[in-house]
Design an enzyme around this catalytic site. Structure first.
Site, PDB file in Angstrom:
ATOM      1  N   THR A   1      -1.001  -0.319   4.225  1.00 26.22           N
ATOM      2  CA  THR A   1      -1.397  -1.645   3.754  1.00 26.22           C
ATOM      3  C   THR A   1      -2.762  -2.031   4.294  1.00 26.22           C
ATOM      4  O   THR A   1      -3.599  -2.583   3.573  1.00 26.22           O
ATOM      5  CB  THR A   1      -0.352  -2.691   4.181  1.00 26.22           C
ATOM      6  OG1 THR A   1       0.908  -2.326   3.646  1.00 26.22           O
ATOM      7  CG2 THR A   1      -0.741  -4.072   3.683  1.00 26.22           C
TER       8      THR A   1
ATOM      9  N   MET B   1      14.179   2.263   3.901  1.00 26.64           N
ATOM     10  CA  MET B   1      13.670   1.782   2.616  1.00 26.64           C
ATOM     11  C   MET B   1      14.598   2.177   1.485  1.00 26.64           C
ATOM     12  O   MET B   1      14.760   1.433   0.508  1.00 26.64           O
ATOM     13  CB  MET B   1      12.271   2.323   2.364  1.00 26.64           C
ATOM     14  CG  MET B   1      11.153   1.428   2.875  1.00 26.64           C
ATOM     15  SD  MET B   1      11.243  -0.294   2.292  1.00 26.64           S
ATOM     16  CE  MET B   1      11.167  -0.074   0.509  1.00 26.64           C
TER      17      MET B   1
ATOM     18  N   LYS C   1       6.923   3.294  13.614  1.00 23.41           N
ATOM     19  CA  LYS C   1       5.960   3.688  12.582  1.00 23.41           C
ATOM     20  C   LYS C   1       5.066   4.800  13.124  1.00 23.41           C
ATOM     21  O   LYS C   1       4.576   4.710  14.253  1.00 23.41           O
ATOM     22  CB  LYS C   1       5.114   2.490  12.144  1.00 23.41           C
ATOM     23  CG  LYS C   1       4.213   2.801  10.955  1.00 23.41           C
ATOM     24  CD  LYS C   1       3.622   1.532  10.365  1.00 23.41           C
ATOM     25  CE  LYS C   1       2.700   1.834   9.191  1.00 23.41           C
ATOM     26  NZ  LYS C   1       3.415   2.509   8.089  1.00 23.41           N
TER      27      LYS C   1
ATOM     28  N   GLY D   1      17.423   6.513   4.067  1.00 28.72           N
ATOM     29  CA  GLY D   1      16.488   5.892   4.988  1.00 28.72           C
ATOM     30  C   GLY D   1      16.517   4.379   4.874  1.00 28.72           C
ATOM     31  O   GLY D   1      17.171   3.818   3.989  1.00 28.72           O
TER      32      GLY D   1
ATOM     33  N   GLY E   1      14.927   9.809  -0.676  1.00 29.69           N
ATOM     34  CA  GLY E   1      15.153   9.314   0.684  1.00 29.69           C
ATOM     35  C   GLY E   1      16.101   8.133   0.688  1.00 29.69           C
ATOM     36  O   GLY E   1      15.857   7.119   1.337  1.00 29.69           O
TER      37      GLY E   1
ATOM     38  N   THR F   1       4.026  -2.172  -1.808  1.00 34.10           N
ATOM     39  CA  THR F   1       4.593  -2.669  -3.071  1.00 34.10           C
ATOM     40  C   THR F   1       4.896  -4.165  -3.048  1.00 34.10           C
ATOM     41  O   THR F   1       5.394  -4.707  -4.036  1.00 34.10           O
ATOM     42  CB  THR F   1       5.891  -1.909  -3.410  1.00 34.10           C
ATOM     43  OG1 THR F   1       6.782  -1.976  -2.299  1.00 34.10           O
ATOM     44  CG2 THR F   1       5.595  -0.447  -3.737  1.00 34.10           C
TER      45      THR F   1
ATOM     46  N   HIS G   1       3.067  -3.307  13.317  1.00 33.30           N
ATOM     47  CA  HIS G   1       4.326  -2.805  12.772  1.00 33.30           C
ATOM     48  C   HIS G   1       5.288  -2.440  13.900  1.00 33.30           C
ATOM     49  O   HIS G   1       4.902  -2.390  15.073  1.00 33.30           O
ATOM     50  CB  HIS G   1       4.085  -1.570  11.894  1.00 33.30           C
ATOM     51  CG  HIS G   1       3.517  -1.891  10.549  1.00 33.30           C
ATOM     52  ND1 HIS G   1       2.180  -2.122  10.347  1.00 33.30           N
ATOM     53  CD2 HIS G   1       4.109  -2.029   9.327  1.00 33.30           C
ATOM     54  CE1 HIS G   1       1.968  -2.386   9.072  1.00 33.30           C
ATOM     55  NE2 HIS G   1       3.122  -2.340   8.428  1.00 33.30           N
ATOM     56  N   HIS G   2       6.505  -2.134  13.526  1.00 34.75           N
ATOM     57  CA  HIS G   2       7.559  -1.759  14.461  1.00 34.75           C
ATOM     58  C   HIS G   2       7.180  -0.495  15.245  1.00 34.75           C
ATOM     59  O   HIS G   2       6.281   0.256  14.858  1.00 34.75           O
ATOM     60  CB  HIS G   2       8.865  -1.523  13.692  1.00 34.75           C
ATOM     61  CG  HIS G   2       8.715  -0.539  12.562  1.00 34.75           C
ATOM     62  ND1 HIS G   2       8.811   0.825  12.735  1.00 34.75           N
ATOM     63  CD2 HIS G   2       8.463  -0.738  11.246  1.00 34.75           C
ATOM     64  CE1 HIS G   2       8.634   1.437  11.579  1.00 34.75           C
ATOM     65  NE2 HIS G   2       8.423   0.511  10.649  1.00 34.75           N
TER      66      HIS G   2
ATOM     67  N   THR H   1       3.368   6.294   2.676  1.00 33.76           N
ATOM     68  CA  THR H   1       2.069   6.152   3.326  1.00 33.76           C
ATOM     69  C   THR H   1       1.751   7.413   4.129  1.00 33.76           C
ATOM     70  O   THR H   1       2.563   8.308   4.252  1.00 33.76           O
ATOM     71  CB  THR H   1       2.042   4.915   4.242  1.00 33.76           C
ATOM     72  OG1 THR H   1       3.072   5.035   5.245  1.00 33.76           O
ATOM     73  CG2 THR H   1       2.277   3.652   3.443  1.00 33.76           C
TER      74      THR H   1
END
Length: 241
Positions: free
Chosen positions: A141, A13, A134, A11, A8, A100, A130-131, A75
């Site tokens: 987490t 990340m 998501k 993306g 990915g 992480t 979160h944004h 996730t």
């Protein structure tokens, strides 16, 4: 120069991981949907995957075939994904985590310690934000922190948690771990673990200011994982906790 493969890579990340790999003096390469994962695994020293649960099975198959370790930060995993990870870990080193970040890893350690020392008179609530893009809730987490609290209390998180309260829910169940999820804006990730006791309260919190913290933690985990034997590993082991 260590070669780290990114699943990915286009993306958000993936882009952050590429920057973190370069920052650490490594070489990053990647694939996206439809790319040749086996070729990437064969040409890399280690794989990092933050893509999607749907892609995980084929990624694990490629890593096993190429005998390369993998860091999984994806996730929204279901029970069957963990069975697949267990199977792969018989042949290669696998580190799977809901977060992480090195800070979150330490936070989970503190949550476990606090939960072990504060009895059920102290209610545990986990709040995360979160944004607005998501797609899963509670966040990986939040679940990681909830699991740490459950381990500290010696209970099963699956049966010992409360989620999505709405309407006339009745009084809070003693000893349960509560979750609440907020979504909005561009928040990278905020997490609060609240220990609410009789007439006093403790809050352990973490604020993610930029997703680079997750990328840097993933790179550190990947560099550590290269030197491990087949098995399933966690972020606390990376920090020696």
């Amino acid at each position: 120069m260590t070669s780290i493969g990114i699943i990915g890579s286009e993306g958000r990340m993936g882009v952050a991981l590429a920057a973190a790999i370069a920052e650490a003096g490594g070489r990053g390469c990647g694939v996206d949907k439809g790319g040749n994962i086996l070729k990437l695994a064969s040409e890399s020293d280690v794989i990092v995957d933050f893509s999607s649960p749907v892609a995980l099975e084929s990624t694990l198959d490629a890593c096993v075939a190429a005998q390369k370790p993998i860091v999984i930060g994806t996730t929204g995993l279901e029970e069957r994904h963990h069975y697949l990870i267990d199977d792969a870990a018989a042949d290669i080193a696998v580190l799977q985590t809901g977060n992480t970040s090195l800070g979150v890893t330490l936070l989970a350690h503190l949550v476990r310690e606090a939960a072990a020392r504060l009895d059920a008179d102290w209610d545990i609530e986990i709040l995360e934000m979160h944004h607005n893009r998501k797609v899963d809730a509670p966040s990986g987490t939040a679940l990681l922190l909830g699991q740490a609290a459950a381990e500290g209390r010696g209970i099963d998180l699956t049966t010992g948690s409360e989620r999505g309260r709405d309407g006339l829910t009745g009084a809070r169940a003693r000893g349960k771990i509560g979750f609440a999820s907020l979504r909005g804006g561009t928040v990278a990730g905020d997490h609060d673990v609240i220990f609410a006791g009789p007439e006093e309260m403790i809050t352990l919190a973490h604020r993610a200011e930029n997703r680079m913290i997750f990328a840097r933690g993933a790179v550190r985990a990947a560099l550590w994982l290269i030197h491990q034997t087949p098995g399933r590993y966690t972020m606390p082991q990376v920090l020696g906790l």
